[in-house]
Motif scaffolding. Structure first.
Motif, PDB file in Angstrom:
ATOM      1  N   TYR A 318      33.732  40.459  43.095  1.00 43.64           N
ATOM      2  CA  TYR A 318      33.638  41.067  44.422  1.00 43.64           C
ATOM      3  C   TYR A 318      32.467  42.034  44.401  1.00 43.64           C
ATOM      4  N   PRO A 319      31.642  42.033  45.444  1.00 46.90           N
ATOM      5  CA  PRO A 319      30.455  42.891  45.426  1.00 46.90           C
ATOM      6  C   PRO A 319      30.786  44.371  45.576  1.00 46.90           C
ATOM      7  N   ASP A 320      30.027  45.191  44.871  1.00 53.94           N
ATOM      8  CA  ASP A 320      30.186  46.636  45.012  1.00 53.94           C
ATOM      9  C   ASP A 320      29.371  47.128  46.198  1.00 53.94           C
ATOM     10  N   ALA A 321      29.276  48.444  46.355  1.00 55.89           N
ATOM     11  CA  ALA A 321      28.586  49.022  47.510  1.00 55.89           C
ATOM     12  C   ALA A 321      27.111  48.666  47.556  1.00 55.89           C
ATOM     13  N   GLU A 322      26.546  48.321  46.388  1.00 58.67           N
ATOM     14  CA  GLU A 322      25.132  47.980  46.324  1.00 58.67           C
ATOM     15  C   GLU A 322      24.878  46.474  46.384  1.00 58.67           C
ATOM     16  N   GLY A 323      25.968  45.717  46.573  1.00 59.84           N
ATOM     17  CA  GLY A 323      25.826  44.271  46.678  1.00 59.84           C
ATOM     18  C   GLY A 323      25.829  43.532  45.360  1.00 59.84           C
ATOM     19  N   ASN A 324      26.086  44.233  44.268  1.00 66.98           N
ATOM     20  CA  ASN A 324      26.144  43.595  42.955  1.00 66.98           C
ATOM     21  C   ASN A 324      27.545  43.059  42.695  1.00 66.98           C
ATOM     22  N   ASN A 325      27.654  41.808  42.286  1.00 67.85           N
ATOM     23  CA  ASN A 325      28.965  41.235  42.003  1.00 67.85           C
ATOM     24  C   ASN A 325      29.571  41.884  40.757  1.00 67.85           C
ATOM     25  N   VAL A 326      30.812  42.288  40.858  1.00 64.61           N
ATOM     26  CA  VAL A 326      31.555  42.893  39.759  1.00 64.61           C
ATOM     27  C   VAL A 326      32.699  41.961  39.381  1.00 64.61           C
ATOM     28  N   SER A 327      32.849  41.708  38.097  1.00 66.23           N
ATOM     29  CA  SER A 327      33.909  40.817  37.618  1.00 66.23           C
ATOM     30  C   SER A 327      35.223  41.575  37.453  1.00 66.23           C
ATOM     31  N   TYR A 328      36.292  40.963  37.923  1.00 68.07           N
ATOM     32  CA  TYR A 328      37.636  41.533  37.811  1.00 68.07           C
ATOM     33  C   TYR A 328      38.587  40.490  37.238  1.00 68.07           C
ATOM     34  N   GLU A 329      39.754  40.950  36.844  1.00 69.68           N
ATOM     35  CA  GLU A 329      40.873  40.074  36.527  1.00 69.68           C
ATOM     36  C   GLU A 329      41.951  40.352  37.573  1.00 69.68           C
ATOM     37  N   VAL A 330      42.270  39.372  38.388  1.00 72.14           N
ATOM     38  CA  VAL A 330      43.343  39.528  39.366  1.00 72.14           C
ATOM     39  C   VAL A 330      44.620  39.004  38.715  1.00 72.14           C
ATOM     40  N   ILE A 331      45.619  39.859  38.609  1.00 69.72           N
ATOM     41  CA  ILE A 331      46.863  39.479  37.926  1.00 69.72           C
ATOM     42  C   ILE A 331      47.862  38.941  38.949  1.00 69.72           C
ATOM     43  N   PRO A 332      48.230  37.655  38.870  1.00 67.29           N
ATOM     44  CA  PRO A 332      49.214  37.099  39.806  1.00 67.29           C
ATOM     45  C   PRO A 332      50.545  37.829  39.705  1.00 67.29           C
TER      46      PRO A 332
END
Length: 391
Positions: A318-332
């Motif tokens: 998901y992009p941060d405030a500067e438009g850079n994509n940030v990787s996350y782990e979404v836990i179901p």
């Protein structure tokens, strides 16, 4: 330093020599080992342990004094920092997070690795959503970390232990090294974070043996089966060549932790002035000397049965405030429920629903984003009410 003034991309960019996940727990567990397994000798180290004490800064969700005095199962949130000495002013993020659950009745210790990159809504800072779980400490220190984990999994956190990971190598060296069987074949240099370069280590699948090279693999040392601190760090750090990625690294780090716990059973390896000085400089915990001595008499047998687990997420960006994509782990939610069930059972608590999808509540103006980031078919993704915790 206000974490809001630093972009997410900068806060989560990987430093060149970062220690991850369970590495920090090695140092922490030694503190616990002393409390658990060295009742007589610990009196000689009270001064050093007292220097490690620091309150959590919040009212706990249950009476922890009563819990530990009555010998009931306890939970400890273990986390480590990657921003230098513990005396620093800037809190920084926690590089590693883990739940340590000790049940003296079943005589079992459960270690659960928490996904540091898990996407959350930090309790008290919900308007910054989305964030990573390890950012909670940067925003509100220990209290915020505890609140967020409790809301995320609907479990009580009784104590915490914060570790400066810079002391790990000394810890391993001072117990005479550890012996760990590698789950995979790999070669790794801490200087390059890859399979080439100076200070190169070579590990072998299903073996405790490894070799070292100072000339980029042109020549190798004789095989050894006991890791010193530097070898243990190399074994624990490698990520990119592991077929299971960060989860494979977590497995190796848990193996290091188990190896150190077993070696630490010989308490004579631990109780010396140099060792205790390292502990006092690199660990902060709200376990008091009295708590540790109580643990020594009531929880000792739990060291003989160690079970390790981890939380499995789904990769998302998901992009941060500067438009850079940030990787996350979404836990179901179903995975969170599995971890919640595991933890509550280990703590001898009644079964209960896991926490909100992101821990803290998501502001209404961000709810659409929050829902869109959930894995397909995820159950209960639209919940907005925090479940009532059953102690």
């Amino acid at each position: 330093m206000d974490p809001k003034n630093d972009s997410r991309s900068k806060r989560y960019s990987a430093p060149s020599h970062r220690l991850r996940n369970i590495i920090f727990a090695v140092i922490t567990v030694i503190v616990l080992v002393i409390g658990l397994f060295a009742w007589q000798a610990i009196h000689n180290t009270k001064g050093a342990l007292d220097k490690s004490y620091a309150g959590a800064g919040l009212k706990k969700s249950r009476d922890v004094s009563d819990v530990i005095k009555s010998g009931r199962p306890i939970s400890i949130l273990l986390y480590g920092t990657d921003t230098g000495e513990l005396g620093r002013t800037y809190r920084g993020r926690t590089d590693s997070m883990m739940l340590l659950l000790i049940n003296p009745k079943t005589e079992k210790t459960t270690l659960i690795s928490l996904a540091r990159d898990a996407m959350v809504s930090i309790v008290g800072y919900e308007n910054t959503f989305p964030q990573k779980l390890n950012a909670a400490y940067a925003y509100g220190a220990t209290a915020t970390s505890i609140k967020t984990v409790e809301s995320f999994l609907n479990i009580p956190i009784d104590y915490y232990a914060l570790v400066n990971m810079g002391g790990l190598s000394n810890m391993v060296n001072q117990v005479g090294g550890i012996s760990v069987k590698s789950p995979i074949d790999f070669t790794y240099s801490q200087e390059t974070a890859h399979d080439y370069g100076p200070n190169l280590y070579r590990f072998h699948k299903d073996s405790t043996k490894f070799e070292h090279s100072d000339d980029n693999g042109k020549t190798w040392s004789a095989s050894r089966a006991t890791m010193d601190g530097d070898a243990a760090l190399a074994f624990s750090r490698m990520r990119y060549d592991d077929p299971n990625g960060d989860y494979g690294r977590q497995q190796r780090q848990r193996l290091v932790l188990e190896g150190l716990i077993k070696k630490s059973a010989n308490i004579s390896n631990l109780l010396n002035d140099k060792f205790m000085s390292t502990i006092s400089k690199n660990v902060r915990t709200d376990l008091t000397f009295g708590d540790m001595t109580t643990m020594a008499s009531k929880y000792i047998k739990a060291k003989n049965n160690i079970v390790t687990e981890h939380m499995q997420g789904v990769g998302e960006s998901y992009p941060d405030a500067e438009g850079n994509n940030v990787s996350y782990e979404v836990i179901p939610q179903h995975e969170k429920q599995r971890v919640t069930d595991l933890a509550r059972k280990a703590l001898g608590l009644q079964a209960a629903k896991t926490g909100l999808p992101y821990g803290g509540e998501v502001p209404a103006n961000l709810s659409g984003i929050a829902t869109s980031l959930r894995p397909a078919g995820d159950n209960n993704a639209n919940e907005t009410t925090t479940p009532k915790t059953t102690q």
